[in-house]
Write a protein that holds these residues in place. Structure first.
Motif, PDB file in Angstrom:
ATOM      1  N   LYS A  51       1.649  43.854  50.766  1.00 31.32           N
ATOM      2  CA  LYS A  51       1.216  45.251  50.687  1.00 31.32           C
ATOM      3  C   LYS A  51       1.163  45.678  49.232  1.00 31.32           C
ATOM      4  O   LYS A  51       0.544  46.671  48.892  1.00 31.32           O
ATOM      5  N   TRP A  52       1.827  44.924  48.397  1.00 32.92           N
ATOM      6  CA  TRP A  52       1.872  45.240  46.973  1.00 32.92           C
ATOM      7  C   TRP A  52       0.715  44.584  46.243  1.00 32.92           C
ATOM      8  O   TRP A  52       0.598  43.367  46.244  1.00 32.92           O
ATOM      9  N   LYS A  53      -0.152  45.374  45.647  1.00 31.69           N
ATOM     10  CA  LYS A  53      -1.195  44.783  44.812  1.00 31.69           C
ATOM     11  C   LYS A  53      -0.505  44.312  43.533  1.00 31.69           C
ATOM     12  O   LYS A  53       0.150  45.117  42.869  1.00 31.69           O
ATOM     13  N   PRO A  54      -0.616  43.033  43.219  1.00 35.82           N
ATOM     14  CA  PRO A  54       0.127  42.532  42.056  1.00 35.82           C
ATOM     15  C   PRO A  54      -0.412  43.115  40.748  1.00 35.82           C
ATOM     16  O   PRO A  54      -1.236  42.510  40.070  1.00 35.82           O
ATOM     17  N   TRP A  55       0.054  44.285  40.425  1.00 35.90           N
ATOM     18  CA  TRP A  55      -0.394  44.999  39.231  1.00 35.90           C
ATOM     19  C   TRP A  55       0.807  45.211  38.327  1.00 35.90           C
ATOM     20  O   TRP A  55       1.744  45.940  38.688  1.00 35.90           O
ATOM     21  N   VAL A  78       9.693  49.536  33.588  1.00 37.36           N
ATOM     22  CA  VAL A  78       9.056  48.227  33.801  1.00 37.36           C
ATOM     23  C   VAL A  78       9.545  47.231  32.745  1.00 37.36           C
ATOM     24  O   VAL A  78       9.761  46.062  33.035  1.00 37.36           O
ATOM     25  N   TYR A  79       9.745  47.731  31.531  1.00 37.27           N
ATOM     26  CA  TYR A  79      10.108  46.841  30.424  1.00 37.27           C
ATOM     27  C   TYR A  79      11.617  46.784  30.216  1.00 37.27           C
ATOM     28  O   TYR A  79      12.351  47.713  30.564  1.00 37.27           O
ATOM     29  N   LYS A  96       2.961  51.228  38.025  1.00 38.71           N
ATOM     30  CA  LYS A  96       2.092  52.058  38.857  1.00 38.71           C
ATOM     31  C   LYS A  96       0.704  51.418  38.954  1.00 38.71           C
ATOM     32  O   LYS A  96       0.024  51.249  37.933  1.00 38.71           O
ATOM     33  N   THR A  97       0.324  51.111  40.172  1.00 41.25           N
ATOM     34  CA  THR A  97      -0.933  50.407  40.402  1.00 41.25           C
ATOM     35  C   THR A  97      -2.112  51.109  39.714  1.00 41.25           C
ATOM     36  O   THR A  97      -2.265  52.319  39.839  1.00 41.25           O
ATOM     37  N   GLU A 192      -2.987  59.917  40.574  1.00 35.72           N
ATOM     38  CA  GLU A 192      -1.747  59.864  41.367  1.00 35.72           C
ATOM     39  C   GLU A 192      -0.540  59.596  40.487  1.00 35.72           C
ATOM     40  O   GLU A 192       0.558  60.089  40.748  1.00 35.72           O
ATOM     41  N   VAL A 193      -0.758  58.801  39.443  1.00 36.78           N
ATOM     42  CA  VAL A 193       0.370  58.482  38.553  1.00 36.78           C
ATOM     43  C   VAL A 193       0.799  59.731  37.799  1.00 36.78           C
ATOM     44  O   VAL A 193       1.991  60.040  37.696  1.00 36.78           O
TER      45      VAL A 193
END
Lengths: 223, 108
Positions: A51-55, A78-79, A96-97, A192-193
């Motif tokens: 379900k997770w788009k690998p972004w 993330v970092y 965030k995709t 959305e982000v």
């Protein structure tokens, strides 16, 4: 996360069948060594598409100068920093995709998103023009008129003062929308982000934590 | 040593033209060669999939995927740096014919 189940097929397998398996998240090994469509480990659970788009960002360490701007910039943790003091991507799934914003602030064009539409963030070779025009680097200070955090502090203080006098919430909302629109257009950040961004106080707190982390890494491991 | 062949289907995004990836996959299947096809290298890199490490450790490999710089650092990110002799064919920019010609020396 997707499948680890592997299907083994013989050369000459139908491309349609292969494609269907790949779409479902199976890896397929086409080899002479096994009978057609034998499942290598039938005890494995059948996969389902992720379900997770690998972004997530991928760092080009040939370009990265370990400046830590990405660490200071990202609000979603993330970092992180390795034991050796090197910037690294530690929480891919927090990303965030479709948001490539950190790559925009990287002064070395060292952050890529392989699934992004445009060059060179998608991993194409960085051209001299990319650097010369500094197309990838958005100067947030210029965009927002000064240091972003002091700007946020000023804005917050002004807003408090103004609200206490005027309670002009419509104007404040309009200003915020204008600011977000500028960011969205300049950095190609999905709406959305931006809509999901934390409050100003939370952003400030996160920024301070990230900045402290970056400074600590630089202090411990000066380049 | 014959290079191994790896094909990435980029299953979780629409960045590869469907006709290119389908033609490359069909070409590989029809060529009667051994190869490994994976749903999505990005997803495998995020999971630090052990197969990436195995692939990187086994010598020459030809990879049909996307931009070479992206593939190189995806493997690195998974703790599986690619060997010097690895060759990446870019299905985002190259035609299926060019990719297949390079990998198996055939025309579609």
């Amino acid at each position: 996360m997707s499948a680890v189940l592997q299907v083994v097929m013989q050369p000459g397998a139908s491309a349609q069948a292969l494609s269907a398996l790949l779409e479902k998240g199976y890896s397929v090994r086409v080899t002479q060594d096994a009978p057609r469509t034998a499942v290598s480990d039938p005890t494995e659970v059948a996969p389902s598409p992720s379900k997770w788009k690998p972004w997530f960002p991928v760092i080009d360490y040939q370009r990265c100068t370990n400046c830590m701007q990405c660490l200071s910039f990202c609000l979603f943790d993330v970092y992180g920093v390795s034991k050796e003091g090197k910037i690294q991507v530690q929480n891919q799934t927090n990303c965030k995709t479709d948001c490539p914003a950190c790559s925009r602030v990287c002064p070395e064009v060292a952050i890529l998103f392989p699934k992004y539409r445009h060059n060179p963030i998608n991993g194409s070779e960085v051209q001299a023009d990319d650097l010369r025009r500094e197309a990838m680097k958005v100067d947030i200070s210029a965009l927002l008129g000064g240091d972003i955090y002091s700007m946020l502090r000023d804005r917050s203080a002004k807003a408090k003062s103004r609200f206490s006098k005027e309670r002009d919430e419509d104007r404040a909302l309009k200003e915020r929308l204008n600011c977000l629109n500028k960011l969205q257009q300049a950095m190609d950040i999905p709406g959305e982000v931006l809509a999901a961004l934390p409050s100003v106080d939370e952003i400030r707190r996160k920024a301070e934590v990230a900045k402290a982390k970056a400074e600590e890494a630089k202090r411990q491991f000066p380049s | 040593m014959t290079p191994r062949i790896l094909y990435c289907h980029c299953a979780y995004a629409r960045v590869l033209a469907p006709e290119v990836k389908q033609a490359v996959l069909a070409g590989l299947a029809d060529a009667g060669v051994e190869f490994e096809a994976v749903p999505d290298l990005c997803e495998m890199s995020a999971r630090r999939d052990e197969r990436l490490q195995a692939l990187a450790a086994e010598g020459p490999v030809k990879i049909a995927a996307c931009f070479p710089r992206a593939v190189k650092w995806l493997f690195h990110s998974a703790g599986a740096p690619l060997p010097e002799e690895a060759e990446v064919l870019n299905m985002r920019e190259q035609s299926a014919e060019a990719v297949l010609h390079n990998i198996v020396g055939v025309k579609v």
